[in-house]
Design a protein around this motif. Structure first.
Motif, mmCIF file in Angstrom:
data_model
loop_
_atom_site.group_PDB
_atom_site.id
_atom_site.type_symbol
_atom_site.label_atom_id
_atom_site.label_comp_id
_atom_site.label_asym_id
_atom_site.label_seq_id
_atom_site.Cartn_x
_atom_site.Cartn_y
_atom_site.Cartn_z
ATOM 1 N N ILE A 22 0.898 -1.016 0.101
ATOM 2 C CA ILE A 22 -0.079 -0.016 -0.096
ATOM 3 C C ILE A 22 0.840 1.187 -0.151
ATOM 4 O O ILE A 22 1.873 1.530 0.873
ATOM 5 N N GLN A 23 0.744 2.184 -0.826
ATOM 6 C CA GLN A 23 1.541 3.358 -0.921
ATOM 7 C C GLN A 23 0.619 4.655 -1.046
ATOM 8 O O GLN A 23 -0.581 4.457 -0.897
ATOM 9 N N GLY A 24 1.015 5.657 -1.112
ATOM 10 C CA GLY A 24 0.302 6.881 -1.316
ATOM 11 C C GLY A 24 -0.286 7.584 -0.326
ATOM 12 O O GLY A 24 -1.307 7.873 -0.111
ATOM 13 N N GLY A 25 0.365 7.301 1.010
ATOM 14 C CA GLY A 25 -0.148 7.604 2.448
ATOM 15 C C GLY A 25 -1.328 6.918 2.687
ATOM 16 O O GLY A 25 -1.961 7.100 3.749
ATOM 17 N N LEU A 26 -1.968 5.820 2.227
ATOM 18 C CA LEU A 26 -2.823 5.082 2.610
ATOM 19 C C LEU A 26 -2.312 4.096 3.641
ATOM 20 O O LEU A 26 -0.998 3.354 3.859
ATOM 21 N N ILE A 27 -3.137 3.369 4.567
ATOM 22 C CA ILE A 27 -2.898 2.318 5.414
ATOM 23 C C ILE A 27 -3.976 1.376 5.559
ATOM 24 O O ILE A 27 -5.037 1.530 4.984
ATOM 25 N N TYR A 28 -3.616 0.168 6.241
ATOM 26 C CA TYR A 28 -4.603 -0.872 6.231
ATOM 27 C C TYR A 28 -4.909 -1.004 7.719
ATOM 28 O O TYR A 28 -4.037 -1.110 8.631
ATOM 29 N N CYS A 29 -6.327 -0.687 7.883
ATOM 30 C CA CYS A 29 -6.732 -0.962 9.373
ATOM 31 C C CYS A 29 -7.317 -2.383 9.723
ATOM 32 O O CYS A 29 -8.260 -2.933 8.761
ATOM 33 N N GLN A 30 -6.783 -2.970 10.352
ATOM 34 C CA GLN A 30 -7.146 -4.473 10.808
ATOM 35 C C GLN A 30 -8.401 -4.385 11.556
ATOM 36 O O GLN A 30 -9.138 -5.692 11.245
ATOM 37 N N VAL A 36 -7.392 2.828 4.358
ATOM 38 C CA VAL A 36 -8.042 4.182 4.862
ATOM 39 C C VAL A 36 -6.877 5.080 4.750
ATOM 40 O O VAL A 36 -5.687 4.662 4.853
ATOM 41 N N ARG A 37 -7.105 6.349 4.427
ATOM 42 C CA ARG A 37 -6.179 7.416 4.870
ATOM 43 C C ARG A 37 -6.014 7.425 6.278
ATOM 44 O O ARG A 37 -7.060 7.436 7.230
ATOM 45 N N PRO A 38 -5.127 8.058 6.896
ATOM 46 C CA PRO A 38 -4.549 8.344 8.308
ATOM 47 C C PRO A 38 -5.729 9.303 8.778
ATOM 48 O O PRO A 38 -6.046 10.293 8.162
ATOM 49 N N LYS A 39 -6.293 9.006 10.138
ATOM 50 C CA LYS A 39 -7.331 9.800 10.629
ATOM 51 C C LYS A 39 -6.952 10.587 11.781
ATOM 52 O O LYS A 39 -5.987 10.217 12.441
ATOM 53 N N ILE A 40 -7.373 11.640 11.930
ATOM 54 C CA ILE A 40 -7.362 12.520 13.195
ATOM 55 C C ILE A 40 -8.255 11.902 14.311
ATOM 56 O O ILE A 40 -7.860 12.123 15.401
#
Length: 70
Positions: A22-30, A36-40
Motif C-alpha cells: 500500500i502506497q500513497g499515504g494509505l494504510i490498512y486498518c485491521q 484508509v487514509r490516516p485519521k485525526i
C-alpha cells in the motif's frame, strides 16, 4: 497532541507489514478491514501499548501455561 496529527501510527490496529504494497499515504486498518487514509479522529482507535499488544496476541494465538512448556 497537535490537532493535525494522525492517530493511526500509534494505533493497535495499524497493519505494519511491508508486503502489503500500500502506497500513497494509505494504510490498512485491521479492525475496519479497509484501506484508509490516516485519521485525526477514529472510534476504533486503541493506543498500541505493550499490554494492549499482548492482549491482542493472546486473543489471536492463545496462551501457553508454564506446565505446558515443560
Amino acid at each position: 497532541m497537535n490537532q493535525e496529527e494522525s492517530l493511526c501510527p500509534s494505533c493497535l490496529y495499524l497493519d505494519r507489514r511491508p508486503e502489503s504494497g500500500i502506497q500513497g499515504g494509505l494504510i490498512y486498518c485491521q479492525k475496519k478491514k479497509l484501506v484508509v487514509r490516516p485519521k485525526i479522529k477514529c472510534d476504533m482507535y486503541l493506543r498500541a501499548t505493550v499490554q494492549n499488544r499482548e492482549s491482542m496476541k493472546a486473543s489471536i494465538y492463545g496462551t501457553i501455561s508454564a506446565e505446558e512448556v515443560e
